[in-house]
Design a protein around this motif. Structure first.
Motif, PDB file in Angstrom:
ATOM      1  N   ILE A   1      15.957 -19.674 -45.319  1.00 41.60           N
ATOM      2  CA  ILE A   1      17.066 -20.253 -44.562  1.00 41.60           C
ATOM      3  C   ILE A   1      17.088 -21.762 -44.772  1.00 41.60           C
ATOM      4  O   ILE A   1      16.076 -22.434 -44.642  1.00 41.60           O
ATOM      5  N   ARG A   2      18.274 -22.276 -45.081  1.00 44.53           N
ATOM      6  CA  ARG A   2      18.394 -23.710 -45.315  1.00 44.53           C
ATOM      7  C   ARG A   2      19.780 -24.177 -44.874  1.00 44.53           C
ATOM      8  O   ARG A   2      20.664 -23.387 -44.595  1.00 44.53           O
ATOM      9  N   GLY A   3      19.943 -25.510 -44.825  1.00 47.02           N
ATOM     10  CA  GLY A   3      21.238 -26.085 -44.507  1.00 47.02           C
ATOM     11  C   GLY A   3      21.274 -26.775 -43.161  1.00 47.02           C
ATOM     12  O   GLY A   3      20.420 -26.560 -42.300  1.00 47.02           O
ATOM     13  N   ALA A   4      22.277 -27.615 -42.974  1.00 48.23           N
ATOM     14  CA  ALA A   4      22.431 -28.382 -41.732  1.00 48.23           C
ATOM     15  C   ALA A   4      23.062 -27.538 -40.632  1.00 48.23           C
ATOM     16  O   ALA A   4      23.822 -26.602 -40.897  1.00 48.23           O
ATOM     17  N   THR A   5      22.741 -27.898 -39.394  1.00 46.38           N
ATOM     18  CA  THR A   5      23.299 -27.252 -38.205  1.00 46.38           C
ATOM     19  C   THR A   5      23.589 -28.330 -37.173  1.00 46.38           C
ATOM     20  O   THR A   5      22.837 -29.293 -37.054  1.00 46.38           O
ATOM     21  N   VAL A   6      24.671 -28.153 -36.422  1.00 41.52           N
ATOM     22  CA  VAL A   6      25.000 -29.079 -35.346  1.00 41.52           C
ATOM     23  C   VAL A   6      24.957 -28.313 -34.026  1.00 41.52           C
ATOM     24  O   VAL A   6      25.622 -27.267 -33.890  1.00 41.52           O
ATOM     25  N   TYR A   7      24.186 -28.830 -33.070  1.00 42.94           N
ATOM     26  CA  TYR A   7      24.011 -28.153 -31.785  1.00 42.94           C
ATOM     27  C   TYR A   7      24.625 -28.963 -30.646  1.00 42.94           C
ATOM     28  O   TYR A   7      24.568 -30.198 -30.635  1.00 42.94           O
ATOM     29  N   THR A   8      25.195 -28.247 -29.689  1.00 51.90           N
ATOM     30  CA  THR A   8      25.635 -28.842 -28.433  1.00 51.90           C
ATOM     31  C   THR A   8      24.945 -28.112 -27.295  1.00 51.90           C
ATOM     32  O   THR A   8      24.363 -27.043 -27.487  1.00 51.90           O
ATOM     33  N   ILE A   9      25.023 -28.689 -26.104  1.00 53.44           N
ATOM     34  CA  ILE A   9      24.324 -28.104 -24.964  1.00 53.44           C
ATOM     35  C   ILE A   9      25.139 -26.981 -24.336  1.00 53.44           C
ATOM     36  O   ILE A   9      26.375 -27.000 -24.337  1.00 53.44           O
ATOM     37  N   SER A  10      24.434 -26.003 -23.832  1.00 56.99           N
ATOM     38  CA  SER A  10      25.047 -24.896 -23.099  1.00 56.99           C
ATOM     39  C   SER A  10      23.974 -24.241 -22.254  1.00 56.99           C
ATOM     40  O   SER A  10      22.797 -24.271 -22.606  1.00 56.99           O
ATOM     41  N   ASP A  11      24.394 -23.653 -21.141  1.00 59.23           N
ATOM     42  CA  ASP A  11      23.406 -22.958 -20.312  1.00 59.23           C
ATOM     43  C   ASP A  11      23.050 -21.599 -20.897  1.00 59.23           C
ATOM     44  O   ASP A  11      22.116 -20.948 -20.447  1.00 59.23           O
ATOM     45  N   LYS A  12      23.755 -21.171 -21.946  1.00 58.81           N
ATOM     46  CA  LYS A  12      23.466 -19.906 -22.614  1.00 58.81           C
ATOM     47  C   LYS A  12      23.471 -20.142 -24.111  1.00 58.81           C
ATOM     48  O   LYS A  12      24.422 -20.706 -24.668  1.00 58.81           O
ATOM     49  N   ALA A  13      22.400 -19.738 -24.793  1.00 54.30           N
ATOM     50  CA  ALA A  13      22.290 -19.984 -26.228  1.00 54.30           C
ATOM     51  C   ALA A  13      23.258 -19.116 -27.009  1.00 54.30           C
ATOM     52  O   ALA A  13      23.547 -17.974 -26.636  1.00 54.30           O
ATOM     53  N   SER A  14      23.739 -19.653 -28.121  1.00 49.69           N
ATOM     54  CA  SER A  14      24.684 -18.918 -28.958  1.00 49.69           C
ATOM     55  C   SER A  14      24.015 -17.776 -29.713  1.00 49.69           C
ATOM     56  O   SER A  14      24.672 -16.793 -30.070  1.00 49.69           O
ATOM     57  N   ASP A  15      22.707 -17.899 -29.951  1.00 46.13           N
ATOM     58  CA  ASP A  15      21.990 -16.885 -30.724  1.00 46.13           C
ATOM     59  C   ASP A  15      20.502 -17.121 -30.580  1.00 46.13           C
ATOM     60  O   ASP A  15      20.063 -18.113 -29.990  1.00 46.13           O
ATOM     61  N   HIS A  16      19.708 -16.210 -31.153  1.00 43.71           N
ATOM     62  CA  HIS A  16      18.249 -16.318 -31.026  1.00 43.71           C
ATOM     63  C   HIS A  16      17.704 -17.559 -31.722  1.00 43.71           C
ATOM     64  O   HIS A  16      16.770 -18.196 -31.235  1.00 43.71           O
ATOM     65  N   LEU A  17      18.278 -17.902 -32.886  1.00 44.51           N
ATOM     66  CA  LEU A  17      17.787 -19.076 -33.602  1.00 44.51           C
ATOM     67  C   LEU A  17      17.971 -20.337 -32.764  1.00 44.51           C
ATOM     68  O   LEU A  17      17.060 -21.158 -32.654  1.00 44.51           O
ATOM     69  N   ALA A  18      19.141 -20.475 -32.146  1.00 47.34           N
ATOM     70  CA  ALA A  18      19.405 -21.640 -31.301  1.00 47.34           C
ATOM     71  C   ALA A  18      18.481 -21.647 -30.088  1.00 47.34           C
ATOM     72  O   ALA A  18      17.957 -22.696 -29.700  1.00 47.34           O
ATOM     73  N   ALA A  19      18.285 -20.482 -29.492  1.00 47.11           N
ATOM     74  CA  ALA A  19      17.417 -20.396 -28.308  1.00 47.11           C
ATOM     75  C   ALA A  19      15.985 -20.774 -28.656  1.00 47.11           C
ATOM     76  O   ALA A  19      15.322 -21.519 -27.922  1.00 47.11           O
ATOM     77  N   ASP A  20      15.487 -20.268 -29.794  1.00 44.67           N
ATOM     78  CA  ASP A  20      14.117 -20.568 -30.207  1.00 44.67           C
ATOM     79  C   ASP A  20      13.949 -22.049 -30.521  1.00 44.67           C
ATOM     80  O   ASP A  20      12.944 -22.667 -30.158  1.00 44.67           O
ATOM     81  N   LEU A  21      14.945 -22.632 -31.199  1.00 45.29           N
ATOM     82  CA  LEU A  21      14.865 -24.048 -31.537  1.00 45.29           C
ATOM     83  C   LEU A  21      14.854 -24.911 -30.277  1.00 45.29           C
ATOM     84  O   LEU A  21      14.056 -25.844 -30.147  1.00 45.29           O
ATOM     85  N   ALA A  22      15.743 -24.596 -29.328  1.00 47.56           N
ATOM     86  CA  ALA A  22      15.793 -25.364 -28.082  1.00 47.56           C
ATOM     87  C   ALA A  22      14.470 -25.263 -27.333  1.00 47.56           C
ATOM     88  O   ALA A  22      13.970 -26.255 -26.791  1.00 47.56           O
ATOM     89  N   GLN A  23      13.888 -24.073 -27.324  1.00 42.56           N
ATOM     90  CA  GLN A  23      12.608 -23.890 -26.632  1.00 42.56           C
ATOM     91  C   GLN A  23      11.530 -24.763 -27.259  1.00 42.56           C
ATOM     92  O   GLN A  23      10.750 -25.408 -26.562  1.00 42.56           O
ATOM     93  N   ARG A  24      11.506 -24.826 -28.597  1.00 42.53           N
ATOM     94  CA  ARG A  24      10.496 -25.647 -29.275  1.00 42.53           C
ATOM     95  C   ARG A  24      10.748 -27.134 -29.032  1.00 42.53           C
ATOM     96  O   ARG A  24       9.819 -27.888 -28.753  1.00 42.53           O
ATOM     97  N   GLU A  25      11.998 -27.553 -29.155  1.00 44.27           N
ATOM     98  CA  GLU A  25      12.305 -28.975 -28.969  1.00 44.27           C
ATOM     99  C   GLU A  25      12.035 -29.416 -27.530  1.00 44.27           C
ATOM    100  O   GLU A  25      11.640 -30.557 -27.290  1.00 44.27           O
ATOM    101  N   ASN A  26      12.238 -28.521 -26.577  1.00 41.14           N
ATOM    102  CA  ASN A  26      12.016 -28.863 -25.175  1.00 41.14           C
ATOM    103  C   ASN A  26      10.543 -28.973 -24.824  1.00 41.14           C
ATOM    104  O   ASN A  26      10.196 -29.397 -23.717  1.00 41.14           O
TER     105      ASN A  26
END
Length: 387
Positions: A246-271
């Motif tokens: 998996i490669r490439g850029a991604t742009v994230y915004t805040i939400s109380d519900k993650a758009s997908d598992h990848l976003a949820a996992d990334l937010a958990q790690r960054e937090n």
């Protein structure tokens, strides 16, 4: 009388930690760190999860990675700068522990010094008592973040942008698969290039939340942007994934519900950034606790989403993008209620092709230019809509 030369006080020379070792079992563990000079230190405890925090003066860590390989009572050991002339060693424990002995031992007539820390397994009531007895909140090395009074911007004034280089200091971030480059250096190099690019644009004032290898907590990053009256906040990252294809850029915004598992996992790690640095977990201020509640915050989120879409549009056909490149999740660093914010994942350090690009100055310059185009387009739209 001819005045003499002006003498400037020399910057304090950091301590050098040049050796370390860990020994022990699941009942008792000893950690030893060798320094070139006698180190002052203090020890504190943090819960949820259990960590032993060792605060030190500013220290250069010239250690081999394997020398502090966790074992015994500890499942992770991290070290690095904390800003304001201080550094920190964080021992993440498998369960409740207590430091039974901590001392500095002189070696070879003062040529070097050993910091020796002995810890033992304890029950939860004893650990709770240790927590209750200590007078420490983790703020001893935190940068001052009191919000000054901000004069209202004059009509037609500069559009202010906070560029946040993710991670830093004790928090290294992801590690490159091929080069072992630390994410904190990648994000700072790109952030510096982006600020330089934006500074050449008329009507834009860009600044870095950190301009060197220091740790900033997630709330500090948000507050710095607000303190300086930022109209936009962009946090720069370059993560790793188990799926190396998996490669490439991604742009994230805040939400109380993650758009997908990848976003949820990334937010958990960054937090986890603050946890990695040994910052005590504290409840969020009331003003940022429920970011999606009132109309003002909803409007801020709408501007953030607009910025994310503008970035994706600028990048398309120019640089690699991940599938569904605009995603969202509960990133704590994006929770300023009054500053539109995005998190830009430049690429993945776990992918050899992305890693090569992330370390390429020409690629950084190209992406910074594309991002500047997106920012100018967003600024024009935001100003036209009163943002």
């Amino acid at each position: 009388m001819v005045p003499g030369p002006v003498v400037h006080a020399a910057e304090p020379v950091p301590l050098l930690a040049f050796g370390a070792r860990v020994a022990g079992d699941d009942a008792r563990t000893r950690v030893v760190v060798q320094f070139d000079r006698k180190p002052d230190f203090s020890i504190h405890y943090v819960a949820n999860p259990v960590r032993v925090v060792v605060d030190l003066p500013e220290t250069a860590f010239g250690l081999k990675a394997e020398s502090l390989e966790p074992r015994g009572l500890f499942e992770a050991i991290r070290y690095g700068g904390m800003g304001a002339g201080s550094s920190r060693l964080v021992l993440s424990a498998k369960g409740p522990v207590a430091v039974t002995n901590a001392e500095v031992i002189e070696e070879e007539g003062g040529k070097s010094y050993r910091l020796v820390i002995d810890a033992e397994k304890v029950d939860q009531p004893r650990f709770d008592a240790l927590l209750g007895d200590q007078q420490w909140t983790g703020s001893v090395v935190a940068a001052k973040t009191d919000r000054p009074t901000i004069a209202p911007a004059e009509k037609g004034g500069a559009f202010v942008i906070a560029i946040d280089a993710g991670h830093g200091g004790i928090d290294t971030g992801a590690i490159g698969g091929a080069t072992k480059t630390e994410e904190k250096h990648v994000t700072l190099a790109f952030a510096q290039e982006l600020v330089a690019t934006l500074s050449r644009e008329s009507g834009i004032e860009a600044f870095l939340t950190r301009d060197k290898d220091v740790f900033l907590s997630l709330p500090q990053r948000v507050q710095i942007a607000r303190n300086k009256g930022a109209n936009l906040f962009i946090s720069i990252h370059a993560d790793t994934l188990r799926q190396k294809d998996i490669r490439g850029a991604t742009v994230y915004t805040i939400s109380d519900k993650a758009s997908d598992h990848l976003a949820a996992d990334l937010a958990q790690r960054e937090n986890l950034s603050d946890e990695i640095a040994g910052v005590p977990l504290q409840s969020e201020p009331a003003e940022v606790a429920d970011i999606l509640i009132d109309l003002t915050r909803r409007e801020t989120q709408a501007f953030s989403v607009n910025m994310a879409r503008t970035v994706v549009s600028s990048f398309e056909g120019q640089i690699n993008l991940i599938n569904n490149p605009h995603r969202h999740a509960g990133f704590r660093v994006l929770q300023a209620p009054d500053v539109p914010s995005i998190l830009l994942e430049l690429g993945f350090m776990s992918n050899k092709d992305d890693e090569k690009l992330l370390l390429d100055p020409e690629w950084r310059k190209k992406v910074s230019g594309l991002l500047a185009v997106a920012i100018k387009r967003y600024r024009d739209q935001a100003v036209a809509n009163g943002g």
